[in-house]
Motif scaffolding. Sequence first.
Motif, PDB file in Angstrom:
ATOM      1  N   ALA A   1       0.918  -1.128  -0.051  1.00  0.00           N
ATOM      2  CA  ALA A   1      -0.211   0.124  -0.037  1.00  0.00           C
ATOM      3  C   ALA A   1       0.856   1.308  -0.093  1.00  0.00           C
ATOM      4  N   TRP A   2       1.974   1.136   0.666  1.00  0.00           N
ATOM      5  CA  TRP A   2       2.794   2.392   0.808  1.00  0.00           C
ATOM      6  C   TRP A   2       3.461   2.576  -0.490  1.00  0.00           C
ATOM      7  N   LEU A   3       3.949   1.463  -1.291  1.00  0.00           N
ATOM      8  CA  LEU A   3       4.589   1.775  -2.664  1.00  0.00           C
ATOM      9  C   LEU A   3       3.556   2.138  -3.753  1.00  0.00           C
ATOM     10  N   ALA A   4       2.262   1.759  -3.338  1.00  0.00           N
ATOM     11  CA  ALA A   4       1.176   2.539  -4.266  1.00  0.00           C
ATOM     12  C   ALA A   4       0.920   4.018  -4.005  1.00  0.00           C
ATOM     13  N   GLN A   5       1.201   4.513  -2.752  1.00  0.00           N
ATOM     14  CA  GLN A   5       0.939   5.759  -2.363  1.00  0.00           C
ATOM     15  C   GLN A   5       2.016   6.545  -2.772  1.00  0.00           C
ATOM     16  N   ALA A   6       3.207   5.966  -2.646  1.00  0.00           N
ATOM     17  CA  ALA A   6       4.413   6.912  -2.940  1.00  0.00           C
ATOM     18  C   ALA A   6       4.712   6.967  -4.446  1.00  0.00           C
ATOM     19  N   PHE A   7       4.496   6.022  -5.285  1.00  0.00           N
ATOM     20  CA  PHE A   7       4.988   5.953  -6.753  1.00  0.00           C
ATOM     21  C   PHE A   7       3.851   5.915  -7.693  1.00  0.00           C
ATOM     22  N   PRO A   8       3.596   6.704  -8.381  1.00  0.00           N
ATOM     23  CA  PRO A   8       2.579   6.988  -9.442  1.00  0.00           C
ATOM     24  C   PRO A   8       2.507   5.794 -10.346  1.00  0.00           C
ATOM     25  N   THR A   9       3.473   4.895 -10.519  1.00  0.00           N
ATOM     26  CA  THR A   9       3.431   3.535 -11.522  1.00  0.00           C
ATOM     27  C   THR A   9       3.121   2.522 -10.629  1.00  0.00           C
ATOM     28  N   VAL A  10       2.824   2.497  -9.346  1.00  0.00           N
ATOM     29  CA  VAL A  10       2.480   1.418  -8.554  1.00  0.00           C
ATOM     30  C   VAL A  10       1.089   0.998  -8.350  1.00  0.00           C
ATOM     31  N   TYR A  11       0.413  -0.036  -8.589  1.00  0.00           N
ATOM     32  CA  TYR A  11      -0.642  -0.428  -7.948  1.00  0.00           C
ATOM     33  C   TYR A  11      -0.436  -1.715  -7.262  1.00  0.00           C
ATOM     34  N   THR A  12      -1.789  -1.966  -6.550  1.00  0.00           N
ATOM     35  CA  THR A  12      -1.920  -3.193  -5.754  1.00  0.00           C
ATOM     36  C   THR A  12      -3.264  -3.806  -5.724  1.00  0.00           C
ATOM     37  N   ASP A  13      -3.112  -5.120  -5.171  1.00  0.00           N
ATOM     38  CA  ASP A  13      -4.156  -5.739  -4.675  1.00  0.00           C
ATOM     39  C   ASP A  13      -4.113  -6.645  -3.424  1.00  0.00           C
ATOM     40  N   LEU A  14      -5.275  -7.136  -3.155  1.00  0.00           N
ATOM     41  CA  LEU A  14      -5.102  -8.069  -1.833  1.00  0.00           C
ATOM     42  C   LEU A  14      -5.017  -9.326  -2.194  1.00  0.00           C
ATOM     43  N   GLY A  15      -5.527  -9.955  -3.507  1.00  0.00           N
ATOM     44  CA  GLY A  15      -5.712 -11.277  -3.987  1.00  0.00           C
ATOM     45  C   GLY A  15      -6.203 -12.212  -3.110  1.00  0.00           C
ATOM     46  N   LEU A  16      -5.528 -13.385  -3.086  1.00  0.00           N
ATOM     47  CA  LEU A  16      -6.247 -14.468  -2.535  1.00  0.00           C
ATOM     48  C   LEU A  16      -6.072 -14.153  -1.094  1.00  0.00           C
ATOM     49  N   THR A  17      -5.411 -13.204  -0.481  1.00  0.00           N
ATOM     50  CA  THR A  17      -5.574 -12.973   0.955  1.00  0.00           C
ATOM     51  C   THR A  17      -6.826 -12.873   1.328  1.00  0.00           C
ATOM     52  N   ALA A  18      -7.672 -12.180   0.401  1.00  0.00           N
ATOM     53  CA  ALA A  18      -9.312 -12.024   1.149  1.00  0.00           C
ATOM     54  C   ALA A  18      -9.873 -13.288   1.483  1.00  0.00           C
ATOM     55  N   SER A  19      -9.669 -14.347   0.497  1.00  0.00           N
ATOM     56  CA  SER A  19      -9.973 -15.559   0.816  1.00  0.00           C
ATOM     57  C   SER A  19      -9.268 -16.331   1.881  1.00  0.00           C
ATOM     58  N   TYR A  20      -8.189 -16.324   2.079  1.00  0.00           N
ATOM     59  CA  TYR A  20      -7.118 -17.126   3.219  1.00  0.00           C
ATOM     60  C   TYR A  20      -7.415 -16.402   4.713  1.00  0.00           C
ATOM     61  N   THR A  21      -7.717 -15.177   4.579  1.00  0.00           N
ATOM     62  CA  THR A  21      -7.943 -14.624   6.097  1.00  0.00           C
ATOM     63  C   THR A  21      -9.374 -14.932   6.440  1.00  0.00           C
ATOM     64  N   GLY A  22     -10.426 -15.191   5.676  1.00  0.00           N
ATOM     65  CA  GLY A  22     -11.515 -15.755   6.226  1.00  0.00           C
ATOM     66  C   GLY A  22     -12.432 -14.597   6.989  1.00  0.00           C
ATOM     67  N   PRO A  23     -12.573 -14.740   8.230  1.00  0.00           N
ATOM     68  CA  PRO A  23     -13.535 -13.700   9.012  1.00  0.00           C
ATOM     69  C   PRO A  23     -12.749 -12.497   9.101  1.00  0.00           C
ATOM     70  N   ARG A  24     -11.540 -12.285   8.998  1.00  0.00           N
ATOM     71  CA  ARG A  24     -10.664 -11.296   9.320  1.00  0.00           C
ATOM     72  C   ARG A  24     -10.366 -10.294   7.960  1.00  0.00           C
ATOM     73  N   VAL A  25     -11.216 -10.626   7.084  1.00  0.00           N
ATOM     74  CA  VAL A  25     -10.994 -10.009   5.571  1.00  0.00           C
ATOM     75  C   VAL A  25     -11.151  -8.569   5.771  1.00  0.00           C
ATOM     76  N   ALA A  26     -12.055  -8.062   6.451  1.00  0.00           N
ATOM     77  CA  ALA A  26     -12.336  -6.732   6.563  1.00  0.00           C
ATOM     78  C   ALA A  26     -11.241  -5.856   7.251  1.00  0.00           C
ATOM     79  N   ALA A  27     -10.680  -6.689   8.363  1.00  0.00           N
ATOM     80  CA  ALA A  27      -9.639  -6.013   9.010  1.00  0.00           C
ATOM     81  C   ALA A  27      -8.467  -5.709   8.029  1.00  0.00           C
ATOM     82  N   VAL A  28      -8.053  -6.805   7.370  1.00  0.00           N
ATOM     83  CA  VAL A  28      -6.723  -6.879   6.215  1.00  0.00           C
ATOM     84  C   VAL A  28      -6.988  -5.749   5.421  1.00  0.00           C
TER      85      VAL A  28
END
Length: 364
Positions: free
Chosen positions: A264-291
């Motif tokens: 997230a910091w890299l995406a904030q600091a550099f105009p060319t950088v984008y990001t996602d959460l990907g499979l993390t949203a699935s693997y964190t289960g009930p904690r997805v909103a927190a992550v």
Amino acid sequence: MVDHHCHSVVAAELADDALVGLLTESDRPPAPGCSPFDSALGLAVRRWCPPVLGLPAHAPAADYLARRRELGAAGATGRLLAAAGLDTCLVDTGLTTAAGHELLPLAELAGATGASVREVVRLESVAAAVTAGAGDWPGAVAQALGSAAAGAVAVKSVLAYRHGLAAPAERPATAAVVAAAGAHLRAGRGRLTDPVLLHHLLWTAVDVCAELGLPLQLHTGFGDPDLTLHRADPSLLTDFVRAAEPSGVPLVLLHGYPYHRQAAWLAQAFPTVYTDLGLTASYTGPRVAAVLGEMLELAPFGKLLFSTDAYGLPELFLVGTCQFRYGLGAVLADWQADGACSAADAERVAGLVAGGNARRLYAL
């Protein structure tokens, strides 16, 4: 929703142990007395998938597997993929099998999902197929990648798996690349792991993407045991990001966890950088909103994209979309309740992250 990074699924009937084995990033059998269903991802699968197959939510794993066998692979796959409700899938074609079975070709995946399907070309897979001699290897790789990427929407690198993300800012010298290519060829053209060759490939991808107007995706964060986790920290890419910035090529950081705040910091600091959460949203289960909330602490709303990184199982498409919708909805509802944003703000953010950003970035 636009799933900007995923893989295809197995069409064949899978034995229960093979199917359950795809509910973990590990490629090892589970420890005695343990099951991948006994995890946050397992809970998410049992939450979202049983109702689509005619069972109550949270049905026991044994009941779910029995119902899946009753419907057959084709019936279960069709229901699960349709329920995901995806508009577009950008598919990394670098993986062709799962649990020993072939993955659906892109045209068949499009038919099963009802989505528009486009290809993401895997950099290292293209390079591995090049048969030129050492002196011709750099040029042959560039030509092969240019041809492969001409009809794709992005190029992807798995540098994190092969050596780690600490890529130097300087391009490798041609003499060093030729020497490393020669050593690689003499060793039998096995898996590409030489850092000189890998870093040359990365810069080759930048050049090709700049010419074709494509983004470059990079795996970051957790994955299977083939990687060493601390070497997949996206902040290790910082020198490369700075060096590649003049090219204008968008760099898309996939997954990130547990380094999602660094992404997230890299995406904030550099105009060319984008990001996602990907499979993390699935693997964190009930904690997805927190992550997801942690990522949104710094990631600009126009730089965060949705993906499932689904692979092998149609369940992972459905779980990925449901988890993301649930998690983002919970975060934005809390912000509205706290007075941090308006309903119109929340609707706009959701639209950007779910699909708008991907449509703009990949020129869909």
